[in-house]
Design an enzyme around this catalytic site. Sequence first.
Site, PDB file in Angstrom:
ATOM      1  N   SER A 172      81.445  71.425  66.649  1.00 22.98           N
ATOM      2  CA  SER A 172      80.582  70.836  65.632  1.00 22.98           C
ATOM      3  C   SER A 172      79.993  69.556  66.194  1.00 22.98           C
ATOM      4  CB  SER A 172      81.389  70.540  64.362  1.00 22.98           C
ATOM      5  OG  SER A 172      80.664  69.694  63.492  1.00 22.98           O
ATOM      6  N   HIS A 180      90.851  93.352  47.275  1.00 21.68           N
ATOM      7  CA  HIS A 180      90.091  92.576  46.284  1.00 21.68           C
ATOM      8  C   HIS A 180      90.314  91.074  46.482  1.00 21.68           C
ATOM      9  CE1 HIS A 180      89.560  96.438  44.260  1.00 21.68           C
ATOM     10  NE2 HIS A 180      90.864  96.603  44.382  1.00 21.68           N
TER      11      HIS A 180
END
Length: 543
Positions: free
Chosen positions: A370, A246
């Site tokens: 990038s 979770h």
Amino acid sequence: MSAPPSLKPPATAAATAASHRAAAVLRTAGLRGTCVRPTQRLRCSTAAAVGASTEMSVPLNWAERALKELGSLPDNDTFCLMALSPLDGRYDHFMRDLMPFFSEFGLIRYRVLIEVKWLLKLSQIPEITEVPPFSEEAELFLDGIIQNFSIDDAKEVKKIEKVTNHDVKAVEYFLKQKCSSNPEIAKVSEFFHFACTSEDINNLSHALALKEGVNTVMFPAMVDICKAICSLATQNAHHAMLSRTHGQPASPTTMGKEMANFAARLSNIGKSFLEVKILGKFAGAVGNYNAHVVAYPEVDWPKVAEEFVISLGLQFNPYITQIEPHDYISKLFNVFTQFNNVLTDFDRDMWSYISVGYFKQIAKAGEVGSSTMPHKINPIDFENSEGNLSLANPILSALSMKLPISRLQRDLTDSTVLRNLGVGLGHSLLAYKATIRGISKLQVDESRLAEDLEKTWEILAEPIQTVMRRYGIPEPYEKLKELTRGQAVTKDSMQKFIDGLDVPEEVRSKLSKLTPHSYTGLAEDLARNIDKWIDLESGFKTK
């Protein structure tokens, strides 16, 4: 035999300019871009015996030869820039291994193979006296048409199709023209396509493309993924890692154990391919051998059809309409989508591990991560894989859902859909190669793994409360909940809690030695033993 009316005889290679040759190949053969020598995986050999008395194997090095032909053509960067599909444009160099099987060229060649093999089969049926057994020379001539089939041959078929406006009939006419120079074959050339509907030829062509393309190109790439993940499992078996259930800190595992989970899942799916039988039919217009029986009632046509289909390396489907119902394609592609779903799960987990720094990516000289942030090395390979799987699965699912449905004895909706078999597989292959590239760049960052574990001493609440249960201490869960939930837990605070437990001294000593780094259960052993549970030899095959 003379060429059919209005059809020009085949043009010679010398008669066509090199630029026109390249353009025609691109328009008609469906093969894109220049090509380097293909991998050895294209060296597949499936014998296609034509009968008991004559066994003429057809090695599938034709695929490699076709790619060499393509590589000799002028550069086609311009076409790649204008291609609608990125598979044929930007990614064409990744798709070359699939091109011979699922391109227009591949479909035409398979049709030629089926038509020639059928004529040879007819020559071996005693009741069909009009087609006597061929001489060795004639058989070699026919075998040569298959083995030497070239891009130029495919172009000739497409030229004929411009007149006939029927792709399978164009193959029949091509073969009649091709054999007009051999008197023995020319005499019986009307028996090309004897008692066949186009779908008799097409269903076997698609079946062979799937069997050979999947076994030769797709399965090896899938096996490579399983092997690469197995290596990640064994190499990183001992690297303790914080689990997250979770999204929250949970009992530790090892990086290798998490990789082993995926290796086991993917390899188990590979075994499901063994349940898929690649089927073929050859029973005429509506599956009842109607014309066959009228022409030669004394022949056992179902037996002949079964022998013929099996001789091609396929399995026989005796109950069909005009078409083979494609249920096996649906089953095959459902297994592919299952494999792709698990691989998507793997890609996303790898992306997450890279995101939190558990894996470093090895930089490649010259690559830019990038356009504005020089420090970045983006997980582009796993992203590319996930993106292509998100395209592959809807296409494969659409084919799986549509192909088994055909109105009454047949409608034509399957015909155009079948031309997309290579598209779903192509996006899958692109994803597989991207995943393998991504794995090859990975390196575990042990310091980051240790850093997260050191911050989460609260995860020892699980083993401590479990031991407390053993020794009858009341409300162990509640006591650990009070200690850990919403509280900052440190090594010292956990040790203080252990010291106050009413358990034997040797038990307290063992609990005191327990750390987030060592609390991994049998994870390391499970990861190291993954090879015992992986059987890639008996999976990733079709019948």
